[in-house]
Design a protein around this motif. Structure first.
Motif, mmCIF file in Angstrom:
data_model
loop_
_atom_site.group_PDB
_atom_site.id
_atom_site.type_symbol
_atom_site.label_atom_id
_atom_site.label_comp_id
_atom_site.label_asym_id
_atom_site.label_seq_id
_atom_site.Cartn_x
_atom_site.Cartn_y
_atom_site.Cartn_z
ATOM 1 N N UNK A 1 0.567 -1.257 -0.002
ATOM 2 C CA UNK A 1 -0.027 -0.117 0.041
ATOM 3 C C UNK A 1 0.673 1.180 0.001
ATOM 4 N N UNK A 2 2.126 1.366 -0.048
ATOM 5 C CA UNK A 2 2.888 2.306 0.244
ATOM 6 C C UNK A 2 3.885 2.577 -1.301
ATOM 7 N N UNK A 3 3.916 3.700 -1.601
ATOM 8 C CA UNK A 3 4.618 4.110 -2.847
ATOM 9 C C UNK A 3 6.120 3.744 -2.743
ATOM 10 N N UNK A 4 6.815 3.000 -3.259
ATOM 11 C CA UNK A 4 8.238 2.798 -3.476
ATOM 12 C C UNK A 4 9.015 3.913 -3.788
ATOM 13 N N UNK A 5 10.094 4.059 -3.146
ATOM 14 C CA UNK A 5 11.172 5.023 -3.640
ATOM 15 C C UNK A 5 11.565 4.616 -5.176
ATOM 16 N N UNK A 6 11.896 5.755 -5.908
ATOM 17 C CA UNK A 6 12.604 5.305 -7.155
ATOM 18 C C UNK A 6 13.652 4.202 -7.278
ATOM 19 N N UNK A 7 14.563 4.446 -6.439
ATOM 20 C CA UNK A 7 15.478 3.482 -6.344
ATOM 21 C C UNK A 7 15.340 2.121 -5.864
ATOM 22 N N UNK A 8 13.816 1.736 -5.517
ATOM 23 C CA UNK A 8 13.521 0.469 -5.160
ATOM 24 C C UNK A 8 12.561 -0.206 -6.163
ATOM 25 N N UNK A 9 12.132 0.693 -7.067
ATOM 26 C CA UNK A 9 11.408 -0.067 -8.069
ATOM 27 C C UNK A 9 12.090 -0.570 -8.978
ATOM 28 N N UNK A 10 11.190 -1.875 -9.564
ATOM 29 C CA UNK A 10 11.682 -2.875 -10.146
ATOM 30 C C UNK A 10 11.199 -2.907 -11.765
ATOM 31 N N UNK A 11 10.023 -2.045 -12.096
ATOM 32 C CA UNK A 11 9.606 -2.015 -13.121
ATOM 33 C C UNK A 11 9.993 -0.943 -14.319
ATOM 34 N N UNK A 12 9.617 -1.064 -15.605
ATOM 35 C CA UNK A 12 10.320 0.067 -16.470
ATOM 36 C C UNK A 12 8.960 0.034 -17.366
ATOM 37 N N UNK A 13 8.858 1.442 -17.856
ATOM 38 C CA UNK A 13 7.562 1.624 -18.816
ATOM 39 C C UNK A 13 8.216 2.330 -20.188
ATOM 40 N N UNK A 14 7.253 1.720 -21.033
ATOM 41 C CA UNK A 14 7.556 2.376 -22.587
ATOM 42 C C UNK A 14 6.550 2.978 -23.086
ATOM 43 N N UNK A 15 6.583 3.871 -23.599
ATOM 44 C CA UNK A 15 5.642 4.530 -24.842
ATOM 45 C C UNK A 15 6.114 4.225 -26.010
ATOM 46 N N UNK A 16 5.324 3.423 -27.014
ATOM 47 C CA UNK A 16 5.749 2.992 -28.192
ATOM 48 C C UNK A 16 4.783 3.296 -29.429
ATOM 49 N N UNK A 17 5.301 3.934 -30.018
ATOM 50 C CA UNK A 17 4.420 4.411 -31.529
ATOM 51 C C UNK A 17 4.747 3.126 -32.407
ATOM 52 N N UNK A 18 3.284 2.517 -32.643
ATOM 53 C CA UNK A 18 3.190 1.715 -33.549
ATOM 54 C C UNK A 18 2.110 2.004 -34.635
ATOM 55 N N UNK A 19 2.098 1.120 -35.759
ATOM 56 C CA UNK A 19 0.896 1.468 -36.776
ATOM 57 C C UNK A 19 -0.338 1.636 -36.407
ATOM 58 N N UNK A 20 -0.625 0.947 -34.946
ATOM 59 C CA UNK A 20 -1.980 1.094 -34.456
ATOM 60 C C UNK A 20 -2.231 2.042 -33.348
ATOM 61 N N UNK A 21 -1.147 2.714 -33.291
ATOM 62 C CA UNK A 21 -1.345 3.887 -32.330
ATOM 63 C C UNK A 21 -0.259 3.753 -31.314
ATOM 64 N N UNK A 22 -0.307 4.571 -30.171
ATOM 65 C CA UNK A 22 0.711 4.524 -28.997
ATOM 66 C C UNK A 22 0.145 3.403 -27.959
ATOM 67 N N UNK A 23 1.193 2.404 -27.680
ATOM 68 C CA UNK A 23 1.056 1.624 -26.715
ATOM 69 C C UNK A 23 1.997 2.116 -25.441
ATOM 70 N N UNK A 24 1.279 1.698 -24.446
ATOM 71 C CA UNK A 24 1.807 2.237 -22.973
ATOM 72 C C UNK A 24 2.138 1.002 -22.271
ATOM 73 N N UNK A 25 3.226 0.475 -22.140
ATOM 74 C CA UNK A 25 3.672 -0.734 -21.919
ATOM 75 C C UNK A 25 4.506 -0.744 -20.495
#
Length: 85
Positions: A20-44
């Protein structure tokens, strides 16, 4: 399984919570990408690993989406222009 080629327009570290608590940036293990495809922008948002952590803005990537045992999986890898795709 679907494969989509796109161009990364943004790489970021998404918010991540634990107990339930927000992790500090240094402890996060995920990565996000905004990707332009022929079908539009995908946020992954995915778990970061040695390969996807090297992907940068303006890189071409291959997005592989598949369902296994009713669970949806997404992988992103650098696209080298393989003509078999």
């Amino acid at each position: 399984m679907t494969k989509t080629i796109g161009k990364v327009i943004e790489v970021y570290i998404p918010e991540q919570y634990k107990n339930g608590g927000l992790l500090d940036v240094m402890h996060r293990t995920n990565i996000g990408f905004k990707i332009m495809t022929d079908g539009g922008i995908k946020n992954i948002k995915i778990e970061s690993n040695e390969l996807n952590s090297k992907i940068m803005k303006n890189d071409l990537v291959l997005i592989i989406e598949q369902d296994i045992s009713d669970k949806h999986f997404i992988d992103i890898e650098a696209y080298e222009g393989d003509e078999n795709e």
